[in-house]
Design an enzyme around this catalytic site. Structure first.
Site, mmCIF file in Angstrom:
data_model
loop_
_atom_site.group_PDB
_atom_site.id
_atom_site.type_symbol
_atom_site.label_atom_id
_atom_site.label_comp_id
_atom_site.label_asym_id
_atom_site.label_seq_id
_atom_site.Cartn_x
_atom_site.Cartn_y
_atom_site.Cartn_z
ATOM 1 N N GLU A 91 9.282 -4.497 10.387
ATOM 2 C CA GLU A 91 9.712 -3.202 9.842
ATOM 3 C C GLU A 91 10.177 -2.254 10.944
ATOM 4 O O GLU A 91 9.516 -2.136 11.990
ATOM 5 C CB GLU A 91 8.555 -2.541 9.071
ATOM 6 N N ASP A 105 0.836 -1.207 0.000
ATOM 7 C CA ASP A 105 0.000 0.000 0.000
ATOM 8 C C ASP A 105 0.873 1.261 0.000
ATOM 9 O O ASP A 105 0.365 2.386 -0.085
ATOM 10 C CB ASP A 105 -1.021 -0.006 1.150
ATOM 11 N N SER A 106 2.192 1.072 0.016
ATOM 12 C CA SER A 106 3.119 2.191 -0.204
ATOM 13 C C SER A 106 2.885 2.798 -1.585
ATOM 14 O O SER A 106 3.364 3.890 -1.875
ATOM 15 C CB SER A 106 4.567 1.715 -0.082
ATOM 16 N N ASP A 133 -1.191 -6.111 -0.309
ATOM 17 C CA ASP A 133 -1.478 -5.472 0.978
ATOM 18 C C ASP A 133 -2.962 -5.185 1.130
ATOM 19 O O ASP A 133 -3.621 -4.726 0.189
ATOM 20 C CB ASP A 133 -0.748 -4.110 1.041
HETATM 21 O O1 KIV Z 1 3.528 -1.073 1.689
HETATM 22 C C1 KIV Z 1 4.658 -1.583 1.570
HETATM 23 O O2 KIV Z 1 5.346 -1.383 0.566
HETATM 24 C C2 KIV Z 1 5.139 -2.422 2.661
HETATM 25 C C3 KIV Z 1 6.567 -2.821 2.664
HETATM 26 C C4 KIV Z 1 7.456 -1.664 2.743
HETATM 27 C C5 KIV Z 1 6.865 -3.849 3.668
HETATM 28 O O3 KIV Z 1 4.384 -2.767 3.516
#
Ligand code: KIV
Length: 290
Positions: A205, A67-68, A106
């Site tokens: 994390e 979700d990044s 995610d």
């Molecule tokens: O949303 C994301 O990209 C993540 C990773 C950085 C672990 O959760």
């Protein structure tokens, strides 16, 4: 909604893997940690588009549609504004663009925290509409009941403990976690709780290294570190961060390239040629047949 996960090469500019490989499975990923040890660390990167997935796929064991993408692709201030529809659209693209890696999508903020039933409704949409193999959700002991509910109904879950970005407002920022004894113990018990609940792996994390080492040594499931420790069973980074797409990245990111500079320089060259009427040249121009 499309249920076709194969890339249509006849209409695409893409250059997919010529011979489709057998895709890794959740049990295959779990088997990589045997008797508490992972001989060859697991490689995971984020991917948000089909082309990016094609390029990363041969080098990775797992592709995470994180979700990044809220910040990286959509320019949002945090991941909190990301919707289930956004995750599904990008998840389907990454599945279409990959053949080998296990694809994990995610669960966005607000799509699973309310109840196990809400989580199942959201996760089953993600699985059915993208073709991914698993979902990831943030939270430790508080999410244990939900993890069990999903796993018992056929949805593999990767958990995420330590610095959980969806909780930025309660954590007060994105700083490393686990510096106080209380927080240290909480993260350790969160890791244990998600394993006991049935998660097949756990992202750790932004924690102080001793926590990541302790969890890696005590848990039977693979630990995937980001800002954690080289001793984790695997590592993940946001692909754009490690490519050097952004000026500001967290301290734990290693920039393997300077892709932002490459894009700027290339765009500047293109602009210069357009303004000088040097592009398009003869090679890029159609003439009547002689
Ligand atoms: O949303 C994301 O990209 C993540 C990773 C950085 C672990 O959760």
């Amino acid at each position: 909604m499309s249920t076709t996960f194969q890339l249509d090469t006849s209409t695409s500019r893409a250059n997919p893997t010529p011979a489709p490989m057998k895709r890794l499975t959740v049990p295959a990923i779990m088997r990589r940690k045997f008797e508490g040890k992972t001989e060859q660390p697991l490689v995971m990167l984020t991917a948000y588009t089909a082309r990016q997935a094609q390029l990363l796929d041969p080098h990775c064991d797992m592709l995470l549609v994180g979700d990044s993408l809220g910040q990286v692709i959509y320019g949002l201030p945090s991941s909190l504004q990301v919707t289930l529809d956004m995750m599904i659209a990008h998840g389907a693209a990454v599945v279409r663009g990959s053949y080998h890696s296990l694809v994990i999508v995610d669960m966005p903020f607000g799509s699973y925290q309310q109840s196990p039933e809400q989580a199942f409704a959201s996760a089953s949409r993600v699985m059915a509409e993208t073709g991914c193999a698993a979902v990831k959700l943030e939270g430790g002991a508080a999410m244990a009941e939900t993890i069990t509910f999903l796993v018992e109904r056929g949805i593999p879950v990767m958990a995420h403990v330590g610095l959980t970005p969806q909780a930025v407002n309660t954590l007060g920022g994105y700083m490393a976690r686990g510096r106080s004894q209380q927080e240290h113990e909480k993260i350790i018990s969160d890791g244990q709780a998600v394993q006991d609940a049935g998660a097949f792996a756990v992202v750790i994390e932004g924690v102080i290294e001793p926590i990541a080492i302790a969890l890696t040594q005590t848990l039977e499931i693979p630990t995937i570190g980001i800002g954690a420790s080289a001793q984790c069973d695997g590592q993940v980074l946001v692909t754009e961060d490690m490519l050097g797409m952004f000026e500001r990245v967290p301290r734990f990111v290693k920039r393997y390239n300077e892709i932002a500079d490459l894009i700027s320089e290339t765009a500047a060259k293109y602009a210069e040629e357009v303004r000088a009427r040097a592009f398009p040249g003869e090679e890029q121009t159609y003439q009547p047949k002689k």
